[in-house]
Design an enzyme around this catalytic site. Structure first.
Site, mmCIF file in Angstrom:
data_model
loop_
_atom_site.group_PDB
_atom_site.id
_atom_site.type_symbol
_atom_site.label_atom_id
_atom_site.label_comp_id
_atom_site.label_asym_id
_atom_site.label_seq_id
_atom_site.Cartn_x
_atom_site.Cartn_y
_atom_site.Cartn_z
ATOM 1 N N ARG A 105 0.730 -1.131 0.012
ATOM 2 C CA ARG A 105 0.119 -0.071 0.093
ATOM 3 C C ARG A 105 0.732 1.236 0.037
ATOM 4 N NH1 ARG A 105 -4.357 0.403 4.476
ATOM 5 N NH2 ARG A 105 -2.599 0.870 5.903
ATOM 6 N N ASP A 204 5.261 -6.051 9.222
ATOM 7 C CA ASP A 204 6.161 -5.726 10.089
ATOM 8 C C ASP A 204 6.216 -6.600 11.075
ATOM 9 O OD1 ASP A 204 7.244 -3.655 8.430
ATOM 10 O OD2 ASP A 204 6.031 -2.195 9.637
HETATM 11 C C1 PRP Z 1 -0.940 -4.953 4.423
HETATM 12 C C2 PRP Z 1 -1.723 -6.149 4.597
HETATM 13 C C3 PRP Z 1 -2.331 -6.034 3.379
HETATM 14 C C4 PRP Z 1 -2.796 -4.534 3.035
HETATM 15 C C5 PRP Z 1 -4.206 -4.458 3.534
HETATM 16 O O1 PRP Z 1 0.247 -4.955 3.456
HETATM 17 O O2 PRP Z 1 -0.829 -7.236 4.398
HETATM 18 O O3 PRP Z 1 -1.897 -6.610 2.162
HETATM 19 O O4 PRP Z 1 -2.055 -4.005 3.936
HETATM 20 O O5 PRP Z 1 -4.372 -2.963 3.385
HETATM 21 P P1 PRP Z 1 -5.748 -2.504 2.167
HETATM 22 O O6 PRP Z 1 -6.839 -3.447 2.432
HETATM 23 O O7 PRP Z 1 -6.131 -1.350 2.743
HETATM 24 O O8 PRP Z 1 -5.164 -2.870 0.866
HETATM 25 P P2 PRP Z 1 1.312 -3.593 3.153
HETATM 26 O O9 PRP Z 1 0.778 -2.950 2.270
HETATM 27 O O10 PRP Z 1 1.428 -3.298 4.582
HETATM 28 O O11 PRP Z 1 2.607 -4.579 2.629
HETATM 29 P P3 PRP Z 1 3.409 -5.792 3.481
HETATM 30 O O12 PRP Z 1 2.386 -6.744 3.468
HETATM 31 O O13 PRP Z 1 4.479 -5.874 2.672
HETATM 32 O O14 PRP Z 1 3.698 -4.917 4.804
HETATM 33 N N1 URA Z 2 -2.258 -3.475 6.881
HETATM 34 C C1 URA Z 2 -1.814 -3.733 8.243
HETATM 35 O O1 URA Z 2 -0.634 -4.693 8.334
HETATM 36 N N2 URA Z 2 -2.578 -3.370 9.304
HETATM 37 C C2 URA Z 2 -3.417 -2.552 9.221
HETATM 38 O O2 URA Z 2 -4.160 -2.319 10.323
HETATM 39 C C3 URA Z 2 -4.122 -2.204 7.942
HETATM 40 C C4 URA Z 2 -3.279 -2.757 6.689
#
Ligand code: PRP
Ligand code: URA
Length: 210
Positions: A105, A204
């Protein structure tokens, strides 16, 4: 017809989610919990797999019994956090293929940005279960499922651990044919697009990054 989200509120899952939410839970325990919850959820999400009757010779007699038949499964974790769920689901369905979709995101726009997509070549013949612990705005899940549908898959489920009402609405509006399984429906999103109360940033916490 829009499918109603399936909320899995089994006591074991609820207990493990409480530990997962705790800010004092470290990465090792967090990873183990995500994997265990994914395994328990997979048990429920595969409840409708078709069976066929077979005959098996036991040491005593011939048993008329059942085995899984029909479409094979593919799991597709959304990177990174979805990776944390893969071990757990493969414990139950070790023969499933695994595709990967890389999305993150954009922290300013909250829009998903695609950086990787590798799916099994026969994805259109498989029942697909998309994995991501968090469904926040729904943008990542909506885009991931668009990519999977573009490859011809028609039988798709989405499994997340925590969902926000905003994400559920966005996903079921964009893909009304996709059955959503989640283990907790939380209150709302905050101004940064985080689920409240949620568990923070799942990626994270799984990988120990910040
Ligand atoms: C997080 C999570 C989802 C997304 C959800 O990923 O694992 O993929 O955010 O958010 P949304 O419904 O608003 O799209 P992130 O973008 O933080 O990436 P990561 O898994 O690499 O940390
Ligand atoms: N992605 C996450 O990992 N946590 C949240 O709360 C929203 C998006």
């Amino acid at each position: 017809m829009e499918l109603k989200p399936f909320i899995m509120d089994h006591p074991l899952i609820q207990h493990k989610i409480s530990l997962l939410r705790d800010k004092n839970t470290g990465s090792k325990e967090f990873r183990e919990l995500v994997s265990e919850i994914a395994m328990l959820m997979c048990y429920e999400a595969t409840r409708d797999l078709p069976l066929k009757e077979v005959e098996i010779e036991t040491p005593v007699a011939v048993a008329r019994t059942k085995v899984i038949t029909g479409r094979k499964l593919a799991f597709v974790p959304i990177l990174r956090a979805g990776l944390g769920m893969v071990d757990g689901v493969l414990k139950l369905v070790p023969a499933a293929k695994v595709g990967h979709i890389g999305l993150y995101r954009d922290p300013k726009t909250l829009e998903p940005v695609e950086y990787y997509c590798k799916l099994p070549s026969d994805i259109e013949e498989r029942e697909v279960i998309v994995l991501d612990p968090m469904l926040a705005t729904g943008g990542s899940a909506v885009d991931a499922i668009k990519l999977i549908k573009a490859r011809g898959a028609v039988n798709i489920k989405f499994m997340c651990i925590i969902a926000a009402p905003e994400g559920l609405k966005a996903l079921s509006t964009a893909h009304p044919d996709v059955q959503i399984y989640c283990a907790s429906l939380d209150e709302h999103l905050n101004d940064h697009g985080y689920i409240v109360p949620g568990l923070g940033d799942a990626g994270d916490r799984i990988f120990g990054t910040k």
